[in-house]
Design a protein around this motif. Structure first.
Motif, mmCIF file in Angstrom:
data_model
loop_
_atom_site.group_PDB
_atom_site.id
_atom_site.type_symbol
_atom_site.label_atom_id
_atom_site.label_comp_id
_atom_site.label_asym_id
_atom_site.label_seq_id
_atom_site.Cartn_x
_atom_site.Cartn_y
_atom_site.Cartn_z
ATOM 1 N N ARG A 83 0.917 -1.224 -0.101
ATOM 2 C CA ARG A 83 0.096 -0.213 -0.140
ATOM 3 C C ARG A 83 0.800 1.269 0.012
ATOM 4 O O ARG A 83 0.649 2.126 -0.643
ATOM 5 N N GLN A 84 1.983 1.171 0.682
ATOM 6 C CA GLN A 84 2.846 2.490 0.752
ATOM 7 C C GLN A 84 3.493 2.436 -0.595
ATOM 8 O O GLN A 84 3.576 3.557 -1.031
ATOM 9 N N ASP A 85 3.823 1.750 -1.252
ATOM 10 C CA ASP A 85 4.586 1.745 -2.535
ATOM 11 C C ASP A 85 3.438 2.167 -3.507
ATOM 12 O O ASP A 85 3.939 2.912 -4.544
ATOM 13 N N ALA A 86 2.235 1.450 -3.359
ATOM 14 C CA ALA A 86 1.191 1.952 -4.472
ATOM 15 C C ALA A 86 0.954 3.441 -4.038
ATOM 16 O O ALA A 86 0.853 4.282 -5.112
ATOM 17 N N GLN A 87 1.020 4.252 -2.750
ATOM 18 C CA GLN A 87 0.682 5.230 -2.579
ATOM 19 C C GLN A 87 1.912 6.376 -3.177
ATOM 20 O O GLN A 87 1.568 7.530 -3.756
ATOM 21 N N GLU A 88 3.181 5.663 -2.949
ATOM 22 C CA GLU A 88 4.145 6.522 -3.411
ATOM 23 C C GLU A 88 4.182 6.695 -4.906
ATOM 24 O O GLU A 88 4.520 7.515 -5.601
ATOM 25 N N ILE A 89 3.965 5.628 -5.551
ATOM 26 C CA ILE A 89 3.597 5.480 -7.066
ATOM 27 C C ILE A 89 2.489 6.442 -7.633
ATOM 28 O O ILE A 89 2.754 7.229 -8.603
ATOM 29 N N ILE A 90 1.420 6.522 -7.003
ATOM 30 C CA ILE A 90 0.472 7.516 -7.166
ATOM 31 C C ILE A 90 0.956 9.224 -6.976
ATOM 32 O O ILE A 90 0.719 9.733 -7.967
ATOM 33 N N GLU A 91 2.010 9.168 -6.011
ATOM 34 C CA GLU A 91 2.251 10.349 -5.676
ATOM 35 C C GLU A 91 3.144 10.783 -6.860
ATOM 36 O O GLU A 91 3.315 12.063 -7.319
ATOM 37 N N ASN A 92 4.126 10.039 -7.296
ATOM 38 C CA ASN A 92 4.819 10.295 -8.099
ATOM 39 C C ASN A 92 4.306 10.770 -9.495
ATOM 40 O O ASN A 92 4.715 11.385 -10.299
ATOM 41 N N ALA A 93 3.255 9.827 -9.776
ATOM 42 C CA ALA A 93 2.574 10.103 -10.975
ATOM 43 C C ALA A 93 1.572 11.432 -10.939
ATOM 44 O O ALA A 93 1.710 12.160 -12.016
ATOM 45 N N LYS A 94 1.247 11.665 -9.888
ATOM 46 C CA LYS A 94 0.604 13.262 -9.629
ATOM 47 C C LYS A 94 1.693 14.184 -9.855
ATOM 48 O O LYS A 94 1.325 15.037 -10.488
ATOM 49 N N GLN A 95 2.761 14.170 -9.383
ATOM 50 C CA GLN A 95 3.969 15.005 -9.658
ATOM 51 C C GLN A 95 4.469 15.114 -11.170
ATOM 52 O O GLN A 95 4.446 16.227 -11.758
ATOM 53 N N THR A 96 4.426 13.956 -11.645
ATOM 54 C CA THR A 96 4.793 13.875 -13.042
ATOM 55 C C THR A 96 3.920 14.634 -13.746
ATOM 56 O O THR A 96 4.069 15.537 -14.720
ATOM 57 N N ALA A 97 2.447 14.261 -13.565
ATOM 58 C CA ALA A 97 1.474 14.834 -14.423
ATOM 59 C C ALA A 97 1.266 16.423 -14.275
ATOM 60 O O ALA A 97 1.325 17.155 -15.148
ATOM 61 N N LYS A 98 1.499 16.800 -13.044
ATOM 62 C CA LYS A 98 1.711 18.292 -12.845
ATOM 63 C C LYS A 98 2.938 18.970 -13.911
ATOM 64 O O LYS A 98 2.574 20.099 -14.415
ATOM 65 N N SER A 99 3.994 18.172 -13.860
ATOM 66 C CA SER A 99 5.036 18.951 -14.282
ATOM 67 C C SER A 99 4.844 18.869 -15.861
ATOM 68 O O SER A 99 5.210 19.811 -16.577
ATOM 69 N N GLN A 100 4.334 17.663 -16.311
ATOM 70 C CA GLN A 100 4.139 17.651 -17.720
ATOM 71 C C GLN A 100 2.879 18.529 -18.048
ATOM 72 O O GLN A 100 2.989 19.352 -19.187
ATOM 73 N N GLU A 101 1.840 18.826 -17.360
ATOM 74 C CA GLU A 101 0.880 20.098 -17.401
ATOM 75 C C GLU A 101 1.608 21.266 -17.594
ATOM 76 O O GLU A 101 1.254 22.125 -18.736
ATOM 77 N N GLN A 102 2.465 21.705 -16.698
ATOM 78 C CA GLN A 102 3.168 22.798 -16.689
ATOM 79 C C GLN A 102 3.912 23.137 -18.044
ATOM 80 O O GLN A 102 3.931 24.144 -18.421
ATOM 81 N N SER A 103 4.727 21.884 -18.462
ATOM 82 C CA SER A 103 5.525 22.007 -19.709
ATOM 83 C C SER A 103 4.547 22.040 -20.947
ATOM 84 O O SER A 103 5.089 22.815 -21.888
ATOM 85 N N ILE A 104 3.673 21.481 -20.818
ATOM 86 C CA ILE A 104 2.599 21.534 -22.022
ATOM 87 C C ILE A 104 2.068 23.088 -22.215
ATOM 88 O O ILE A 104 1.717 23.486 -22.974
ATOM 89 N N ILE A 105 1.541 23.486 -20.904
ATOM 90 C CA ILE A 105 0.936 25.045 -21.012
ATOM 91 C C ILE A 105 2.121 25.973 -21.590
ATOM 92 O O ILE A 105 1.755 26.768 -22.238
#
Length: 174
Positions: A83-105
């Motif tokens: 569960r902790q690993d899954a939570q970390e993966i989700i958090e990393n995915a959110k951070q990656t999505a935010k950075s990709q969103e910013q770079s796309i914008i």
């Protein structure tokens, strides 16, 4: 009267035969010895075996219960870690999505600025072309007017009329 083999008491006829009693006692003792050897011993052996078997089964059940508890604890720890690993993966995915969103914008804004600048340059070029064409027409018109004026001297009204006619011609040529 006291006889060694028979003891008689009273008038009711109660007789004790000591020989029969001794024989019965000896047979009873022999029977007890035989029972002890052939029945009681094996029966006790079976009972002891059964007791040992039950004790072994209880020990095995205790060991199995302890092992099951240990395995359950390990499984809980693994689930928690997963569960902790899954939570970390989700958090990393959110951070990656935010950075990709910013770079796309950022890229979209840069592209929009580039398109606007290109459009400005194009408009400026078209404006310069239009001004040049207008200047060429004005120059051409001026030359025509000058040549007509030179050909004949006109009054001010005639010159205005001539200019208006040429302006109309130029308007129709467009």
């Amino acid at each position: 009267m006291l006889d060694s083999s028979i003891l008689v008491l009273g008038a009711g006829g109660f007789h004790l035969n000591i020989g029969d009693m001794l024989a019965s006692l000896i047979i009873f003792v022999v029977l007890l010895a035989l029972l002890k050897k052939f029945a009681w011993g094996p029966l006790m052996g079976i009972m002891i075996e059964r007791e040992q078997h039950i004790a072994n089964e209880i020990d095995t059940a205790e060991k199995n219960r302890s092992e099951a508890e240990r395995l359950a604890k390990e499984a809980q720890e693994q689930i928690k870690a997963t569960r902790q690993d899954a939570q970390e993966i989700i958090e990393n995915a959110k951070q990656t999505a935010k950075s990709q969103e910013q770079s796309i914008i950022t890229a979209a804004r840069q592209e929009a600025e580039r398109i606007k600048e290109s459009a400005r340059q194009e408009i400026e070029q078209e404006k310069d072309k239009a001004i040049q064409a207008l200047q060429d027409q004005v120059a051409s018109l001026s030359v025509r007017i000058a040549s007509k004026v030179i050909e004949k001297e006109l009054s001010e009204k005639d010159q205005e009329k001539l200019i208006n006619e040429y302006i109309k011609e130029v308007g129709e040529e467009r």
